[in-house]
Design an enzyme around this catalytic site. Structure first.
Site, mmCIF file in Angstrom:
data_model
loop_
_atom_site.group_PDB
_atom_site.id
_atom_site.type_symbol
_atom_site.label_atom_id
_atom_site.label_comp_id
_atom_site.label_asym_id
_atom_site.label_seq_id
_atom_site.Cartn_x
_atom_site.Cartn_y
_atom_site.Cartn_z
ATOM 1 N N ARG A 103 -2.125 -6.998 4.491
ATOM 2 C CA ARG A 103 -2.409 -5.606 4.131
ATOM 3 C C ARG A 103 -2.110 -4.783 5.370
ATOM 4 N NH1 ARG A 103 -7.471 -2.938 0.979
ATOM 5 N NH2 ARG A 103 -6.181 -3.757 -0.709
ATOM 6 N N HIS A 130 1.290 -1.547 -3.978
ATOM 7 C CA HIS A 130 0.092 -2.387 -4.132
ATOM 8 C C HIS A 130 0.308 -3.297 -5.357
ATOM 9 C CE1 HIS A 130 -3.803 -3.900 -3.653
ATOM 10 N NE2 HIS A 130 -4.553 -2.879 -3.991
ATOM 11 N N GLN A 133 -2.550 -5.389 -7.284
ATOM 12 C CA GLN A 133 -3.428 -4.605 -8.154
ATOM 13 C C GLN A 133 -2.801 -4.442 -9.538
ATOM 14 O OE1 GLN A 133 -6.628 -3.217 -7.293
ATOM 15 N NE2 GLN A 133 -6.660 -3.061 -9.527
ATOM 16 N N ASP A 218 -6.261 7.340 -8.831
ATOM 17 C CA ASP A 218 -6.626 6.699 -7.567
ATOM 18 C C ASP A 218 -7.155 7.805 -6.648
ATOM 19 O OD1 ASP A 218 -6.851 4.878 -5.454
ATOM 20 O OD2 ASP A 218 -4.692 4.774 -5.055
ATOM 21 N N CYS A 258 -8.144 1.515 -9.416
ATOM 22 C CA CYS A 258 -8.125 0.278 -8.624
ATOM 23 C C CYS A 258 -9.405 0.104 -7.806
ATOM 24 C CB CYS A 258 -6.898 0.249 -7.719
ATOM 25 S SG CYS A 258 -6.845 1.559 -6.484
ATOM 26 N N ARG A 286 -8.502 -9.168 -10.424
ATOM 27 C CA ARG A 286 -7.796 -9.432 -9.167
ATOM 28 C C ARG A 286 -7.870 -10.934 -8.860
ATOM 29 N NH1 ARG A 286 -7.018 -5.390 -5.428
ATOM 30 N NH2 ARG A 286 -5.788 -7.013 -4.409
HETATM 31 N N1 NVA Z 1 -4.269 4.200 -2.560
HETATM 32 C C1 NVA Z 1 -5.407 3.518 -2.011
HETATM 33 C C2 NVA Z 1 -5.642 2.225 -2.703
HETATM 34 C C3 NVA Z 1 -6.842 1.450 -2.222
HETATM 35 C C4 NVA Z 1 -6.999 0.119 -2.891
HETATM 36 C C5 NVA Z 1 -5.190 3.307 -0.517
HETATM 37 O O1 NVA Z 1 -4.059 2.973 -0.130
HETATM 38 O O2 NVA Z 1 -6.132 3.486 0.249
HETATM 39 N N1 CP Z 2 -8.357 -2.192 -5.114
HETATM 40 C C1 CP Z 2 -8.365 -2.760 -3.900
HETATM 41 O O1 CP Z 2 -7.345 -3.208 -3.384
HETATM 42 O O2 CP Z 2 -9.586 -2.811 -3.321
HETATM 43 P P1 CP Z 2 -9.922 -3.207 -1.812
HETATM 44 O O3 CP Z 2 -9.369 -2.119 -0.928
HETATM 45 O O4 CP Z 2 -11.418 -3.287 -1.788
HETATM 46 O O5 CP Z 2 -9.270 -4.524 -1.490
#
Ligand code: NVA
Ligand code: CP
Length: 300
Positions: A103, A130, A133, A218, A258, A286
């Site tokens: 990540r 992502h 997800q 989101d 998500c 997930r």
């Molecule tokens: N768009 C959000 C998704 C979190 C799971 C982010 O990148 O923070």
């Molecule tokens: N939706 C998602 O990826 O959640 P986290 O940021 O908690 O991993």
């Protein structure tokens, strides 16, 4: 060096593979067989440049369920945060583990890492995509409503990593995607173009929700954009998923997010906590979808 199979984008799998993976995730979820341990002794390295609840727990639990284990690696307490070249990190880490999930802030970090990794690399979220997800979201739709082919999905809010992955899902699973974003927050133009007529942009949330089978949103400010929160609250104020927006969709439309969510910002509490919302099934999936993914990439 052998060329491993990576999962950096939904476009790395074929449509047939994505559908098979979803069905496999549903079977794994229903069977819950503790004796099925196809990854016994195998190790997943997990590199997190940003926070996570769901992604970390689901990958770690998935590996444990399958008889393997996972190692959590943070740049704060490894050499990754002290400027060790990505190439060297990828060569070294991949020589010791069986797959790696990352990540990262920059999407290029994951693609560069994958180039030099001798084991499968999984994208656990970047600023661009992502995809994990989306596997869970699509599993959730299939479980509740059957195949999504030919259905209509609406994305409301930021043209961000999740929105981009919805564009890829529309291509791969052949559904229509209606997107409503404020000016200046549209998704990547090349990605939009790559989806052709399947994806359409709308000025208002209500218009985008017309005739929809699934409404998705989101956060307005993603991880790394915290300092833009106030600016974004003003830009996105007409893009909250309210009950009025849901009323423009089909009567049996689902709502997904998500998570983590901000009630009263991108979604009204009555929607996310209402009868159309499937957010908790979506989050749980997930685990199941990623177990199917780990099996596909690591047991081949
Ligand atoms: N768009 C959000 C998704 C979190 C799971 C982010 O990148 O923070
Ligand atoms: N939706 C998602 O990826 O959640 P986290 O940021 O908690 O991993």
């Amino acid at each position: 060096m052998n060329k491993p199979r990576h999962f950096i984008s939904l476009l790395d799998l074929s449509s047939v593979e994505i559908r098979a993976l979803i069905q496999r995730a549903i079977s794994l979820k229903n069977a819950r067989n503790p004796d099925f341990q196809p990854l016994k002794g195998q190790v997943l390295g997990m590199i997190f440049e940003k926070s996570s609840t769901r992604t970390r727990i689901s990958f770690e639990t998935g590996m444990t369920n399958f008889g393997g284990s996972a190692i959590f690696l943070s740049p704060r307490d490894t050499q990754l945060g002290r400027g060790e070249p990505i190439k060297d990190s990828a060569r070294v880490i991949s020589s010791m583990v069986d797959a790696i999930m990352l990540r990262t802030n920059d999407h290029a970090t994951v693609t560069e890492f994958a180039e030099h990794s001798s084991v499968p690399v999984i994208n656990g979220l970047t600023d661009l995509l992502h995809p994990c997800q989306l596997l869970a979201d699509m599993q959730t739709y299939f479980e509740h409503r059957g195949d999504i082919q030919g259905k209509t999905v609406t994305w409301i809010g930021d043209g961000n990593n999740m929105c981009h992955s919805y564009i890829n899902a529309a291509i791969q699973l052949d559904f229509n995607l209606r997107i409503a974003c404020p000016d200046g927050y549209s998704p990547n133009a090349d990605m939009l173009k790559s989806a052709g007529d399947r994806v359409q942009m709308f000025a208002s949330a209500n218009e985008a929700a017309n005739g929809s089978d699934l409404i998705v949103t989101d956060v307005w400010a993603s991880m790394g954009q915290e300092e833009e929160q106030k600016l974004r609250e003003r830009a996105f104020e007409d893009y909250q998923v309210t009950q009025t927006v849901m009323n423009h969709a089909h009567a049996d439309a689902l709502f997904m997010h998500c998570l983590p969510a901000h009630r009263g910002e991108e979604v009204a509490a009555e929607v996310i906590d209402g009868q159309h919302s499937v957010i908790y099934a979506e989050a749980e999936n997930r685990l199941h979808a990623q177990k199917a993914l780990l099996e596909l990439l690591m047991c081949a």
